[in-house]
Write a protein that holds these residues in place. Structure first.
Motif, PDB file in Angstrom:
ATOM      1  N   UNK A 189       0.831  -1.279   0.174  1.00  0.00           N
ATOM      2  CA  UNK A 189       0.015   0.149   0.013  1.00  0.00           C
ATOM      3  C   UNK A 189       0.923   1.108   0.014  1.00  0.00           C
ATOM      4  N   UNK A 190       0.284   2.379  -0.538  1.00  0.00           N
ATOM      5  CA  UNK A 190       1.163   3.609  -0.741  1.00  0.00           C
ATOM      6  C   UNK A 190       0.330   4.697  -0.397  1.00  0.00           C
ATOM      7  N   UNK A 191       1.122   5.765   0.290  1.00  0.00           N
ATOM      8  CA  UNK A 191       0.404   6.934   0.685  1.00  0.00           C
ATOM      9  C   UNK A 191      -0.206   7.510  -0.420  1.00  0.00           C
ATOM     10  N   UNK A 192      -1.607   7.766  -0.271  1.00  0.00           N
ATOM     11  CA  UNK A 192      -2.306   8.734  -1.398  1.00  0.00           C
ATOM     12  C   UNK A 192      -2.106  10.235  -1.288  1.00  0.00           C
ATOM     13  N   UNK A 193      -0.735  10.525  -1.726  1.00  0.00           N
ATOM     14  CA  UNK A 193      -0.720  11.975  -1.671  1.00  0.00           C
ATOM     15  C   UNK A 193      -1.539  12.839  -2.530  1.00  0.00           C
ATOM     16  N   UNK A 194      -2.260  12.253  -3.521  1.00  0.00           N
ATOM     17  CA  UNK A 194      -3.189  13.179  -4.127  1.00  0.00           C
ATOM     18  C   UNK A 194      -4.511  13.429  -3.118  1.00  0.00           C
ATOM     19  N   UNK A 195      -4.617  12.608  -2.192  1.00  0.00           N
ATOM     20  CA  UNK A 195      -5.617  12.799  -1.273  1.00  0.00           C
ATOM     21  C   UNK A 195      -5.148  13.945  -0.353  1.00  0.00           C
ATOM     22  N   UNK A 196      -3.829  13.706  -0.002  1.00  0.00           N
ATOM     23  CA  UNK A 196      -3.320  14.697   0.947  1.00  0.00           C
ATOM     24  C   UNK A 196      -3.572  16.196   0.394  1.00  0.00           C
ATOM     25  N   UNK A 197      -3.031  16.333  -1.088  1.00  0.00           N
ATOM     26  CA  UNK A 197      -3.166  17.611  -1.604  1.00  0.00           C
ATOM     27  C   UNK A 197      -4.676  18.145  -1.865  1.00  0.00           C
ATOM     28  N   UNK A 198      -5.399  17.107  -2.150  1.00  0.00           N
ATOM     29  CA  UNK A 198      -6.861  17.483  -2.259  1.00  0.00           C
ATOM     30  C   UNK A 198      -7.521  18.075  -0.772  1.00  0.00           C
ATOM     31  N   UNK A 199      -7.232  17.486   0.317  1.00  0.00           N
ATOM     32  CA  UNK A 199      -7.937  17.944   1.635  1.00  0.00           C
ATOM     33  C   UNK A 199      -7.070  19.125   1.675  1.00  0.00           C
TER      34      UNK A 199
END
Length: 228
Positions: A106-116
């Motif tokens: 599993x990998x960090x969802x950095x797209x989600x971090x940036x979206x938030x």
């Protein structure tokens, strides 16, 4: 912009596309930096044509840009892009091998971090605009500072390949996007400092502009903007 941040996709021995294809934005060739820059040119032309203040318009649209980016980042989920290193956190993201992932990892969802981050920034800009006198482009400068601050540390988490090649372009250990963030963040801070005492009223349409004339009586009216 893609040719500068992802140049190895279009140039060099490992290029997978012809250089001219960097202009094909429908193939993913337009980064957020290019989108904002080219969009800014379009807004400037429209403001110039209608006699509007570019800085005042920029303050008005700043929160919506942040919200738009928050929504747009979810495209990276569909494309399996913009992910970070391996993680055991429950919100970890599965990445196909075709996109650089490994089975069972599993990998960090950095797209989600940036979206938030972008969504929080949008609300923060609305609150800051109501609470403080951020006129004459300062609210937009605050958006630039806020976005690039978040983009810098989120970009540092990324390990995904860029543009179909095996690694992202780096300079002195940092991705090009991080250096871009540093430069824009510094520029935004300088602008905020230089304009810190500018508190005159914003006027969206100058009284001398034809659109400011009253259609019925030929009088003049100015549409002033508050602190956005």
């Amino acid at each position: 912009m893609p040719a500068s941040t992802d140049w190895q996709t279009y140039f060099g021995p490992h290029a997978i596309k012809e250089p001219y294809r960097a202009l094909f934005i429908w193939e993913g060739g337009l980064s957020i930096w290019g989108a904002i820059a080219l969009g800014g040119v379009g807004v400037w032309l429209a403001c110039r044509r209608r006699g509007l203040s570019l800085r005042d318009v920029a303050d008005t649209v700043a929160p919506s840009i942040a919200f738009g980016q928050a929504i747009a980042r979810w495209g990276n989920w569909f494309n399996q892009e913009l992910y970070g290193g391996p993680t055991t956190l429950p919100w970890g993201l599965e990445i196909d091998q075709a996109h650089g992932g490994e089975p069972g990892v599993l990998y960090h969802p950095t797209f989600l971090y940036e979206s938030l981050w972008d969504a929080a920034l949008g609300f923060g800009l609305i609150l800051a605009g109501r609470r403080f006198t951020l006129r004459h482009g300062r609210l937009f400068a605050l958006y630039v500072a806020g976005y690039t601050f978040g983009r810098f540390w989120i970009e540092g988490l990324r390990i995904d390949p860029v543009g179909g090649v095996d690694h992202a372009v780096t300079l002195l250990g940092l991705r090009i996007n991080q250096w871009t963030s540093i430069v824009l963040f510094a520029g935004a801070l300088v602008y905020l400092w230089v304009t810190r005492d500018k508190d005159t009223e914003q006027v969206a349409v100058p009284v001398s502009h034809p659109q400011a004339s009253n259609e019925e009586g030929g009088g003049q009216a100015s549409d002033s903007i508050g602190s956005a």
